[in-house]
Scaffold this active site. Structure first.
Site, PDB file in Angstrom:
ATOM      1  N   SER A  97       0.820  -1.214   0.000  1.00 21.79           N
ATOM      2  CA  SER A  97       0.000   0.000   0.000  1.00 21.79           C
ATOM      3  C   SER A  97       0.859   1.272   0.000  1.00 21.79           C
ATOM      4  CB  SER A  97      -0.914   0.009   1.222  1.00 21.79           C
ATOM      5  OG  SER A  97      -1.730  -1.138   1.206  1.00 21.79           O
TER       6      SER A  97
HETATM    7  N1  SAM Z   1      -0.515  -5.240   4.264  1.00 24.33           N
HETATM    8  C1  SAM Z   1       0.254  -5.482   3.074  1.00 24.33           C
HETATM    9  C2  SAM Z   1       1.631  -4.917   3.152  1.00 24.33           C
HETATM   10  O1  SAM Z   1       1.993  -4.302   4.163  1.00 24.33           O
HETATM   11  O2  SAM Z   1       2.389  -5.129   2.184  1.00 24.33           O
HETATM   12  C3  SAM Z   1      -0.440  -5.078   1.797  1.00 24.33           C
HETATM   13  C4  SAM Z   1      -1.595  -5.930   1.526  1.00 24.33           C
HETATM   14  S1  SAM Z   1      -2.116  -6.087  -0.130  1.00 24.33           S
HETATM   15  C5  SAM Z   1      -2.835  -4.506  -0.445  1.00 24.33           C
HETATM   16  C6  SAM Z   1      -3.496  -7.188   0.187  1.00 24.33           C
HETATM   17  C7  SAM Z   1      -3.088  -8.603   0.504  1.00 24.33           C
HETATM   18  O3  SAM Z   1      -4.241  -9.321   0.942  1.00 24.33           O
HETATM   19  C8  SAM Z   1      -2.563  -9.371  -0.703  1.00 24.33           C
HETATM   20  O4  SAM Z   1      -1.287  -9.851  -0.407  1.00 24.33           O
HETATM   21  C9  SAM Z   1      -3.571 -10.493  -0.881  1.00 24.33           C
HETATM   22  O5  SAM Z   1      -3.010 -11.694  -1.371  1.00 24.33           O
HETATM   23  C10 SAM Z   1      -4.101 -10.657   0.528  1.00 24.33           C
HETATM   24  N2  SAM Z   1      -5.392 -11.329   0.656  1.00 24.33           N
HETATM   25  C11 SAM Z   1      -6.491 -11.227  -0.127  1.00 24.33           C
HETATM   26  N3  SAM Z   1      -7.481 -12.010   0.355  1.00 24.33           N
HETATM   27  C12 SAM Z   1      -6.997 -12.618   1.474  1.00 24.33           C
HETATM   28  C13 SAM Z   1      -7.526 -13.546   2.428  1.00 24.33           C
HETATM   29  N4  SAM Z   1      -8.767 -14.018   2.349  1.00 24.33           N
HETATM   30  N5  SAM Z   1      -6.744 -13.926   3.439  1.00 24.33           N
HETATM   31  C14 SAM Z   1      -5.463 -13.472   3.565  1.00 24.33           C
HETATM   32  N6  SAM Z   1      -4.906 -12.611   2.692  1.00 24.33           N
HETATM   33  C15 SAM Z   1      -5.661 -12.189   1.667  1.00 24.33           C
END
Ligand code: SAM
Length: 220
Positions: free
Chosen positions: A65
Site C-alpha cells: 500500500s
Molecule cells: N498489508 C500489506 C503490506 O503491508 O504489504 C499489503 C496488503 S495487499 C494490499 C493485500 C493482501 O491481501 C494481498 O497480499 C492479498 O493476497 C491478501 N489477501 C487477499 N485475500 C486474502 C484472504 N482471504 N486472506 C489473507 N490474505 C488475503
C-alpha cells in the site's frame, strides 16, 4: 541503483512530508515508519520508488500500500503496547512490522498467496522485525487460535464485513476494513464492538485496495 544512504534519505523526506500533511499524527507512528522504511519490503527493482506515495507491485500480482494509506490506518487503529492484533493480508509484511513495533508484542498476520508468505517472512527477517507470525490461509475466517483480538486490520477490499472477524473481536475492540467493489473503490470502515457487545460502524472515507478473496470475501 540508488545507494542505501540515498534510499534512507528519500524515505525520511517522505515521512517528514506525511507529518507535515498531518497524516502521521503521532510520534510513535513516525518512529515506526523511520525504523521500517518501505524499501526493505519491495523487490530490488522497485526500491528506488519506495518513497513515492503510491502503491507498488509485489509478487503474486498484489501491491504494497501507499505510505499515506498505511499511516491513516495505523493512526485510526490507535495501537497501544500489549494489544493483541490480527492483520488480514500480509502482502510484503511491511504493515505487520509497523504494527509489531507499535504493540511491542506478538502480531498475527494471514496471507492467502503462498509466494507472499515466503516473501513477507524474508522481508521481515531482513528488516529485523520480531514478533510477527505470518500464517498461510484465508483471513476472512480470522485466526481463532489467538482470538479474541483488540484490533483486526484488513488490508484488502471486502464485499461485506466478514462475520468471523466481528466475532473474534474483544469487547472494546476495533476492526478496520475496506468494504465496497471488487476492482475500484471501497469505503474504509471502523467497526467497534462496545464493552456491552454492541456493534458500531463508522465510515472513514474512500480507499482503493486489491480484493479480499475467501470464504467470507470475494469468490476466486
Ligand atoms: N498489508 C500489506 C503490506 O503491508 O504489504 C499489503 C496488503 S495487499 C494490499 C493485500 C493482501 O491481501 C494481498 O497480499 C492479498 O493476497 C491478501 N489477501 C487477499 N485475500 C486474502 C484472504 N482471504 N486472506 C489473507 N490474505 C488475503
Amino acid at each position: 541503483m540508488a545507494s542505501e544512504e540515498e534510499l534512507r534519505r528519500r524515505w525520511k523526506e517522505r515521512v517528514e512530508a506525511l507529518v507535515r500533511e498531518r497524516i502521521i499524527k503521532s510520534e510513535v507512528v513516525k518512529e515506526a515508519f523511520l525504523k521500517y522504511p518501505r524499501y526493505l519490503f519491495v523487490q530490488k527493482r522497485y526500491q528506488k520508488y519506495a518513497h513515492v506515495d503510491e502503491p507498488l507491485p509485489i509478487p503474486g500480482g498484489q501491491t504494497i500500500s501507499a505510505p499515506h494509506m498505511v499511516a491513516i490506518m495505523l493512526e485510526l487503529a490507535e495501537l497501544r503496547p500489549g494489544m493483541n492484533v490480527l492483520e488480514v493480508g500480509t502482502g510484503s509484511g511491511w504493515n505487520a512490522a509497523l504494527i509489531a513495533e507499535l504493540v511491542k508484542t506478538d502480531v498475527y498476520t494471514i496471507e492467502r498467496i503462498p509466494e507472499l508468505v515466503e516473501f513477507a517472512r524474508k522481508n521481515l527477517e531482513r528488516a529485523g522485525a520480531k514478533h510477527v507470525h505470518v500464517i498461510p490461509g484465508d483471513g476472512t475466517k480470522g485466526f481463532p487460535p489467538e482470538a479474541p483480538y483488540d484490533r483486526i486490520i484488513v488490508t484488502a477490499g471486502a464485499p461485506r464485513v466478514p462475520e468471523p472477524l466481528v466475532e473474534q473481536l474483544n469487547p472494546g475492540g476495533k476492526l478496520l476494513i475496506p468494504v465496497g467493489s471488487y476492482h475500484l473503490w471501497q469505503d474504509l470502515y471502523v467497526v467497534e464492538k462496545t464493552e456491552n457487545g454492541e456493534i458500531l460502524k463508522k465510515r472513514w472515507g474512500g480507499v482503493a485496495f486489491v480484493p479480499l478473496i475467501g470464504e467470507h470475501g470475494w469468490k476466486e
